[in-house]
Write a protein that holds these residues in place. Structure first.
Motif, mmCIF file in Angstrom:
data_model
loop_
_atom_site.group_PDB
_atom_site.id
_atom_site.type_symbol
_atom_site.label_atom_id
_atom_site.label_comp_id
_atom_site.label_asym_id
_atom_site.label_seq_id
_atom_site.Cartn_x
_atom_site.Cartn_y
_atom_site.Cartn_z
ATOM 1 N N THR A 63 0.853 -1.097 -0.163
ATOM 2 C CA THR A 63 -0.043 -0.054 -0.117
ATOM 3 C C THR A 63 0.970 1.134 0.043
ATOM 4 O O THR A 63 0.586 2.171 -0.696
ATOM 5 N N TYR A 64 1.940 1.157 0.759
ATOM 6 C CA TYR A 64 2.987 2.252 0.890
ATOM 7 C C TYR A 64 3.428 2.965 -0.742
ATOM 8 O O TYR A 64 3.452 3.784 -1.158
ATOM 9 N N LEU A 65 3.663 1.712 -1.365
ATOM 10 C CA LEU A 65 4.145 1.787 -2.683
ATOM 11 C C LEU A 65 3.181 2.428 -3.610
ATOM 12 O O LEU A 65 3.331 3.435 -4.396
ATOM 13 N N LEU A 66 2.111 1.724 -3.558
ATOM 14 C CA LEU A 66 1.078 1.869 -4.488
ATOM 15 C C LEU A 66 0.539 3.445 -4.432
ATOM 16 O O LEU A 66 0.377 4.096 -5.530
ATOM 17 N N LEU A 117 -10.112 7.166 -9.921
ATOM 18 C CA LEU A 117 -10.237 5.882 -10.049
ATOM 19 C C LEU A 117 -9.373 4.589 -9.769
ATOM 20 O O LEU A 117 -9.627 3.759 -9.145
ATOM 21 N N ASN A 118 -8.154 5.201 -10.090
ATOM 22 C CA ASN A 118 -6.836 4.440 -9.402
ATOM 23 C C ASN A 118 -6.852 4.188 -8.100
ATOM 24 O O ASN A 118 -6.448 3.129 -7.430
ATOM 25 N N LEU A 119 -7.305 5.431 -7.387
ATOM 26 C CA LEU A 119 -7.425 5.420 -5.626
ATOM 27 C C LEU A 119 -8.382 4.409 -5.354
ATOM 28 O O LEU A 119 -8.221 3.816 -4.094
ATOM 29 N N ALA A 120 -9.373 4.295 -6.070
ATOM 30 C CA ALA A 120 -10.395 3.441 -5.501
ATOM 31 C C ALA A 120 -9.786 1.958 -5.328
ATOM 32 O O ALA A 120 -10.119 0.992 -4.623
ATOM 33 N N VAL A 121 -9.116 1.800 -6.610
ATOM 34 C CA VAL A 121 -8.381 0.448 -6.374
ATOM 35 C C VAL A 121 -7.334 0.394 -5.100
ATOM 36 O O VAL A 121 -7.357 -0.708 -4.248
ATOM 37 N N LEU A 125 -7.703 -2.279 -1.766
ATOM 38 C CA LEU A 125 -6.429 -2.917 -1.183
ATOM 39 C C LEU A 125 -6.312 -2.528 0.299
ATOM 40 O O LEU A 125 -6.018 -3.567 1.061
ATOM 41 N N LEU A 126 -6.327 -1.356 0.577
ATOM 42 C CA LEU A 126 -6.015 -0.881 1.729
ATOM 43 C C LEU A 126 -7.069 -1.517 2.848
ATOM 44 O O LEU A 126 -6.717 -2.197 3.984
ATOM 45 N N ILE A 127 -8.435 -1.662 2.699
ATOM 46 C CA ILE A 127 -9.395 -2.078 3.564
ATOM 47 C C ILE A 127 -9.107 -3.552 3.610
ATOM 48 O O ILE A 127 -9.374 -4.308 4.606
ATOM 49 N N ALA A 128 -8.746 -4.348 2.465
ATOM 50 C CA ALA A 128 -8.514 -5.576 2.408
ATOM 51 C C ALA A 128 -7.353 -5.847 3.208
ATOM 52 O O ALA A 128 -7.420 -7.108 4.165
ATOM 53 N N THR A 129 -6.589 -5.366 3.634
ATOM 54 C CA THR A 129 -5.229 -5.812 3.973
ATOM 55 C C THR A 129 -4.995 -4.977 5.489
ATOM 56 O O THR A 129 -4.728 -5.786 6.597
#
Lengths: 255, 394
Positions: A63-66, A117-121, A125-129
């Motif tokens: 998440t840090y990198l993304l 839109l990218n931020l939604a991805v 990911l953030l919520i999942a991890t």
């Protein structure tokens, strides 16, 4: 001071953003996915190299990198496409009278929508991890400031691009350098303390670091730091806008 | 009321001898002087356009017509002088600006409408009118790139006519499209005229300028002329002749009788500039006589475009004596069932004294009309009403 944008200007911006979006995504089956593909690809490669090969010890590295890549990608895409926004609409500029700033504003706005839109991805990911905290709402402010900063820079680039057709290559090189001088793939902790002040001269380093604070570390940056960022963004926007406006009347002739 | 006042307007362009388009070139030659020259398009231009006036701008290619229009629209800034504009100028010069090939007609209507200053709600309301004018009904969701050029220009004009402004600028609007489309455009012009809009028309179609514009501007290198369209067009068509007859022309300007306009009308007395062979044509001459003139003679001359003089009737040879004229008046000459064949014809209109030696006014070949064929296989300039008969066999 005259109003920045009139009602009719907003109407034109809306139509331009709408059409730019349709044009960008309608001609391929994957459409929007292609835009996502670029940052994700970069993310994948860097993640493999740094996290697996080099065993970087940054916590929550994906998440840090993304997040860093998404914000950087917005800046680089918005400035590169935006600097073209005047030349690519030569037909409009030489035949219709309207506020020329609209073209730049609409172009960086289209890129901003792509960023969201990218931020939604990223958020999925953030919520999942790790989960997301209420601090994340501060990103709305950062997004506005990031937009102002980027648009301010794009105003200057778009104007200069009319005169210097090689500016795009130069800017691509500068972006490449900027990518490595901004803490996107590495953490500030590996940079000697004395260099931190130089790194923070770059507003993008602040946008990325502060966004990581609110999304990943769940803490709010100090008020003082936020004020500095607000000042940097507004100043860049105002300088860029004023420069652009002072030369606006020459654009139709020079383009 | 003056809608547009142009004062001492001048525009020049800087043309560098060496073009530097890249930062590299600019840096490499930073200390080298880049010579450039000023190209003066026009200077000290002064004229006014009144509210509700149709104003024509003519001149040869590159004389600065479009540049002047761009200055009026606000796209370019003049180097000297100023323009005072009272009212809202429609911001476009050409049709279909900003059409995106890859988007549908509907999407393009919204973008184009926004650029012309319409709100989304207004575009919504005007959509039926736009579609009706453009005649593209069921192609609304087809991409513009699949449109024929005729459909595209109809659509563009349909949107443009919906723009709400006091002043419209038209740069060669009618250069595109078929006869039917041109007819539609003319109807819109008539509508604008009746609504009291001010229109500035740049065109090479002199008939159109003649028909619609009461006054015109002729821009030539380093000189210009503003005046009644007939005179300005005459000057444009015959620059050399006018230089030679300069004194004569000046005499005309102070003449007691002035021809103020000449129009070709159809049998219902409506202005028309395109006729079929066999149709009635009425040449309608309007004049102004500042004092009482006895026994004036009005004359016409019809020339083929190539200069062939076809006929030259006047009121004296036609045994139509005019006792006297004073003030404004109109005289019509009816040509029943014309025998001219397809082509463009030029018209000279004049007014002489009874001796036909001294002209009060003489507008040489400054009006024109066009004849289109009424059937195929016609040869020559004229078609006489003749008959054939067979008188015997060998």
């Amino acid at each position: 001071m005259k109003r920045l944008l009139g009602k009719q200007d907003l109407q034109i911006i809306k139509e331009l953003v709408k059409s730019e979006f349709k044009l960008r995504y309608q001609n391929s089956y994957l459409g929007y996915l292609w835009t996502l593909f670029k940052p994700l690809m970069l993310f994948g490669v860097i993640y493999i190299v740094f996290s697996i090969f080099m065993r970087s010890a940054i916590p929550n590295y994906p998440t840090y990198l993304l997040l860093g890549i998404i914000i950087w990608n917005y800046f680089s895409e918005a400035t590169l496409i935006g600097m073209n926004s005047l030349i690519s609409r030569r037909d409009l500029i030489t035949k219709i009278y309207f506020n020329r700033a609209i073209l730049v504003i609409a172009s960086t706005l289209s890129s901003l929508i792509t960023m969201f839109l990218n931020l939604a991805v990223f958020i999925a990911l953030l919520i999942a991890t790790q989960g997301i905290g209420p601090e994340a709402f501060l990103f709305i402010l950062y997004a506005i400031l990031l937009y102002l900063f980027t648009t301010g820079i794009t105003f200057i680039l778009a104007y200069l691009y009319i005169y210097f057709h090689d500016l795009q290559h130069i800017w691509e090189v500068l972006l490449q350098i900027g990518f490595w001088l901004t803490p996107i793939i590495y953490s500030l902790s590996i940079v000697p303390e004395i260099y931190h002040r130089y790194i923070f001269l770059n507003p993008l380093a602040r946008f990325i670091e502060y966004s990581r604070d609110i999304f990943i570390s769940h803490h709010l940056p100090e008020l003082k730091l936020n004020l500095v960022l607000i000042l940097m963004s507004f100043l860049t926007f105002i300088v860029g806008y004023k420069l652009f406006k002072s030369q606006e009347h020459t654009i139709a002739e020079k383009i | 009321m003056s809608q547009i006042i142009v004062k001492n307007l001048g525009k020049s362009f800087i043309i560098p001898h060496e073009r530097r388009n890249t930062l590299k070139e600019s840096l490499l030659s930073a200390f080298k002087k880049n010579d450039y020259e000023h190209y003066q398009l026009f200077e000290n231009l002064n004229f006014e356009i009144k509210k509700g006036e149709f104003f024509g701008i003519i001149g040869s290619n590159g004389s600065g017509k479009s540049t002047l229009l761009k200055i009026i629209a606000g796209i370019l800034k003049p180097n000297t002088g100023e323009i005072v504009i009272n009212g809202k100028v429609a911001p476009f010069l050409e049709l279909g600006i900003g059409f995106q090939q890859e988007l549908t007609a509907r999407e393009n209507i919204y973008i184009n409408g926004a650029l012309l200053g319409l709100s989304q709600k207004q575009i919504h309301q005007k959509m039926p009118a736009i579609l009706e004018f453009a005649e593209i009904g069921h192609f609304l969701d087809l991409k513009i790139k699949n449109f024929s050029s005729g459909m595209r220009s109809r659509l563009a004009f349909a949107i443009a006519t919906q723009a709400e402004a006091d002043i419209y600028l038209c740069d060669e609007v009618l250069a595109v499209g078929d006869e039917k489309f041109q007819k539609k455009c003319l109807e819109v012009f008539k509508k604008w005229k009746s609504e009291g809009k001010t229109i500035i028309l740049v065109s090479h179609a002199l008939d159109l300028i003649q028909q619609f514009c009461s006054r015109s501007l002729l821009i030539e290198k380093n000189s210009y002329l503003v005046g009644e369209s007939a005179i300005v067009i005459n000057r444009y068509l015959n620059p050399s002749q006018l230089v030679g007859n300069k004194n004569l022309i000046q005499d005309y300007q102070n003449a007691t009788v002035k021809i103020t306009s000449a129009l070709t009308l159809n049998r219902d007395f409506e202005p028309q500039s395109v006729f079929e062979t066999g149709e009635d044509i009425i040449f309608s001459i309007k004049y102004n006589s500042s004092q009482l003139i006895n026994n004036p003679v009005f004359g016409l001359a019809i020339y083929h475009e190539d200069g062939t003089h076809i006929t030259g009737p006047n009121t004296k040879t036609s045994n139509f004596p005019i006792e006297s004229i004073h003030g404004n008046g109109r005289i019509d000459c009816r040509l029943p069932a014309n025998i001219l064949l397809a082509g463009r014809y030029l018209l000279t209109v004049s007014c002489f004294d009874y001796s036909c030696a001294y002209p009060f006014d003489y507008l040489d070949k400054c009006f024109s009309f066009t004849i289109i064929p009424n059937r195929v296989n016609q040869y020559g300039l004229v078609e006489f009403n003749l008959s054939w008969e067979i008188n015997g066999y060998d």
